[in-house]
Design a protein around this motif. Structure first.
Motif, mmCIF file in Angstrom:
data_model
loop_
_atom_site.group_PDB
_atom_site.id
_atom_site.type_symbol
_atom_site.label_atom_id
_atom_site.label_comp_id
_atom_site.label_asym_id
_atom_site.label_seq_id
_atom_site.Cartn_x
_atom_site.Cartn_y
_atom_site.Cartn_z
ATOM 1 N N VAL A 1 11.544 -6.604 -0.377
ATOM 2 C CA VAL A 1 11.348 -7.842 0.383
ATOM 3 C C VAL A 1 12.686 -8.352 0.914
ATOM 4 O O VAL A 1 12.795 -8.743 2.086
ATOM 5 C CB VAL A 1 10.669 -8.918 -0.495
ATOM 6 C CG1 VAL A 1 10.708 -10.275 0.198
ATOM 7 C CG2 VAL A 1 9.221 -8.525 -0.786
ATOM 8 N N VAL A 2 13.712 -8.338 0.078
ATOM 9 C CA VAL A 2 15.032 -8.817 0.501
ATOM 10 C C VAL A 2 15.567 -7.975 1.648
ATOM 11 O O VAL A 2 16.122 -8.506 2.629
ATOM 12 C CB VAL A 2 16.009 -8.804 -0.692
ATOM 13 C CG1 VAL A 2 17.453 -8.984 -0.227
ATOM 14 C CG2 VAL A 2 15.636 -9.891 -1.691
ATOM 15 N N ASN A 3 15.404 -6.661 1.567
ATOM 16 C CA ASN A 3 15.890 -5.811 2.652
ATOM 17 C C ASN A 3 15.127 -6.037 3.947
ATOM 18 O O ASN A 3 15.692 -5.911 5.032
ATOM 19 C CB ASN A 3 15.832 -4.339 2.224
ATOM 20 C CG ASN A 3 17.068 -3.908 1.468
ATOM 21 O OD1 ASN A 3 18.085 -3.565 2.060
ATOM 22 N ND2 ASN A 3 16.987 -3.957 0.154
ATOM 23 N N GLY A 4 13.854 -6.404 3.824
ATOM 24 C CA GLY A 4 13.117 -6.762 5.027
ATOM 25 C C GLY A 4 13.581 -8.079 5.613
ATOM 26 O O GLY A 4 13.824 -8.195 6.820
ATOM 27 N N GLU B 1 0.805 -1.216 0.000
ATOM 28 C CA GLU B 1 0.000 0.000 0.000
ATOM 29 C C GLU B 1 0.842 1.272 0.000
ATOM 30 O O GLU B 1 0.293 2.361 -0.179
ATOM 31 C CB GLU B 1 -0.921 0.001 1.226
ATOM 32 C CG GLU B 1 -1.908 -1.169 1.235
ATOM 33 C CD GLU B 1 -2.742 -1.200 2.510
ATOM 34 O OE1 GLU B 1 -2.509 -0.351 3.391
ATOM 35 O OE2 GLU B 1 -3.626 -2.071 2.613
ATOM 36 N N TYR B 2 2.144 1.165 0.205
ATOM 37 C CA TYR B 2 2.986 2.355 0.238
ATOM 38 C C TYR B 2 4.428 1.948 -0.043
ATOM 39 O O TYR B 2 4.788 0.766 0.042
ATOM 40 C CB TYR B 2 2.896 3.057 1.600
ATOM 41 C CG TYR B 2 3.185 2.170 2.792
ATOM 42 C CD1 TYR B 2 4.498 1.950 3.241
ATOM 43 C CD2 TYR B 2 2.137 1.536 3.474
ATOM 44 C CE1 TYR B 2 4.752 1.129 4.325
ATOM 45 C CE2 TYR B 2 2.394 0.713 4.573
ATOM 46 C CZ TYR B 2 3.698 0.524 4.986
ATOM 47 O OH TYR B 2 3.960 -0.293 6.067
ATOM 48 N N ARG B 3 5.249 2.912 -0.389
ATOM 49 C CA ARG B 3 6.666 2.643 -0.650
ATOM 50 C C ARG B 3 7.314 2.149 0.640
ATOM 51 O O ARG B 3 7.200 2.784 1.683
ATOM 52 C CB ARG B 3 7.361 3.909 -1.134
ATOM 53 C CG ARG B 3 8.779 3.670 -1.655
ATOM 54 C CD ARG B 3 9.379 4.956 -2.171
ATOM 55 N NE ARG B 3 10.701 4.728 -2.712
ATOM 56 C CZ ARG B 3 11.074 4.989 -3.952
ATOM 57 N NH1 ARG B 3 10.188 5.468 -4.805
ATOM 58 N NH2 ARG B 3 12.305 4.772 -4.366
ATOM 59 N N GLY B 4 7.984 1.017 0.578
ATOM 60 C CA GLY B 4 8.589 0.428 1.764
ATOM 61 C C GLY B 4 7.725 -0.616 2.448
ATOM 62 O O GLY B 4 8.173 -1.285 3.377
#
Length: 322
Positions: free
Chosen positions: A71-74, A38-41
């Motif tokens: 997704v990878v950074n999360g 729903e939003y950037r990030g």
């Protein structure tokens, strides 16, 4: 298997009906929760939540390279741990889908979903390397948060092109290869540093490489695609090694014509070359310094201006279903 499907509803090459079909196909094989961003990030937040929950076995990213990067950074918010963290799967839904295609997946979302289901039944996976970009200590950028990238990063000319494309997309233009080529031309005509580079590459145990106009950092090969044509900036780059670098120290009109031709005719055996080209293979640690702030991009996402970035190539960072 417990899986989280992260869906980018704005993905350019999948319709809502296609996404519904893909969700049902995946849900037939696993316990699936599907969440639309729903939003950037948001994809990054969902990936981090999945990693921290300890209850998710697999995160599937349905979208383009930007969605995959988030997704990878999360997933890697607390660092790489491929034996403990959820695996990653990708269903390509963007305009280029470099990461998915470099893994050998079909560029069609339906076919890629079929390949993913086959891989899950066969328990087929590989552990890939990733790149990490961080603010350099004792520089104005030292407080910039670290960020992982899956296939490429760039400081200078190519990042300026990415920034121009993003501006055009914000104005409603579609992300097409023609749009990219127009912005390459505009960047060439307007870049004040294309004749005299401002970037210095420093690495342990070696002399610095100075006066680069652009630096392309590759975690895999090819670097990108023009339609169905793969483009190889660093043909030796691989998900099994650390990072490769292509640096160019001049972008005069003849040099641009020469290197553009070399890129368009590049192959897995031969990339750009010449007296103004520097190619480096399998680097684990290096830093790029610039005399002036320059645009930075990672996985095709423009991240603003930087004067110094430290790069780390991390082998065996993430488990991918493929």
């Amino acid at each position: 298997m417990r899986a989280l499907l992260v869906v980018n509803p704005a993905a350019t090459t999948t319709s809502a009906r296609t996404r519904d079909v893909l969700i049902h196909a995946l849900a037939s094989e696993m316990k699936l929760e599907a969440v639309s961003t729903e939003y950037r990030g948001h994809a990054r937040d969902l990936g981090r939540r999945a990693a921290e929950s300890g209850e998710i076995d697999l995160v599937v990213a349905l979208g383009g390279d930007g969605t995959v990067n988030e997704v990878v950074n999360g997933l890697l918010h607390h660092g790489p741990d491929p034996d403990r963290l959820p695996g990653l799967a990708v269903v390509p839904g963007g305009s280029t889908n470099v990461f998915a295609r470099a893994l050998g997946l079909p560029n069609d979302a339906v076919e890629a979903t079929g390949a993913l289901l086959d891989a899950l039944r066969e328990r087929s996976a590989r552990t890939v390397s990733l790149g990490l970009a961080s603010g350099t200590p004792d520089t104005p950028d030292e407080e910039v948060p670290s960020r992982w990238f899956t296939f490429c990063a760039g400081l200078g000319f190519d990042a300026g092109v990415v920034g121009r494309v993003e501006q055009q997309r914000e104005q409603g233009k579609r992300s097409t290869h023609a749009l990219y080529l127009r912005q390459v031309l505009r960047q060439f005509l307007e870049d004040p540093h294309r004749r005299h580079g401002t970037i210095t590459l420093e690495r342990p145990g070696a002399e610095p490489v100075e006066d680069l106009v652009l630096s392309i950092i590759c975690n895999t090969s090819p670097w990108t695609y023009l339609g169905n044509r793969p483009v190889y900036a660093s043909p030796e780059a691989s998900f099994d090694t650390a990072l490769d670098v292509l640096g160019l120290s001049r972008l005069s009109t003849p040099a641009v014509a020469r290197y553009a031709t070399q890129l368009l005719t590049s192959s897995p055996e031969r990339g750009p070359r010449g007296k103004h080209a520097t190619t480096l293979h399998d680097l684990t640690d290096f830093t790029l310094h610039s005399k002036v702030p320059l645009p930075l991009q990672m996985d095709g996402d423009h991240l603003g201006l930087r004067t110094s970035v430290t790069f780390t190539g991390v082998r065996r960072a993430l488990r991918v279903i493929v």
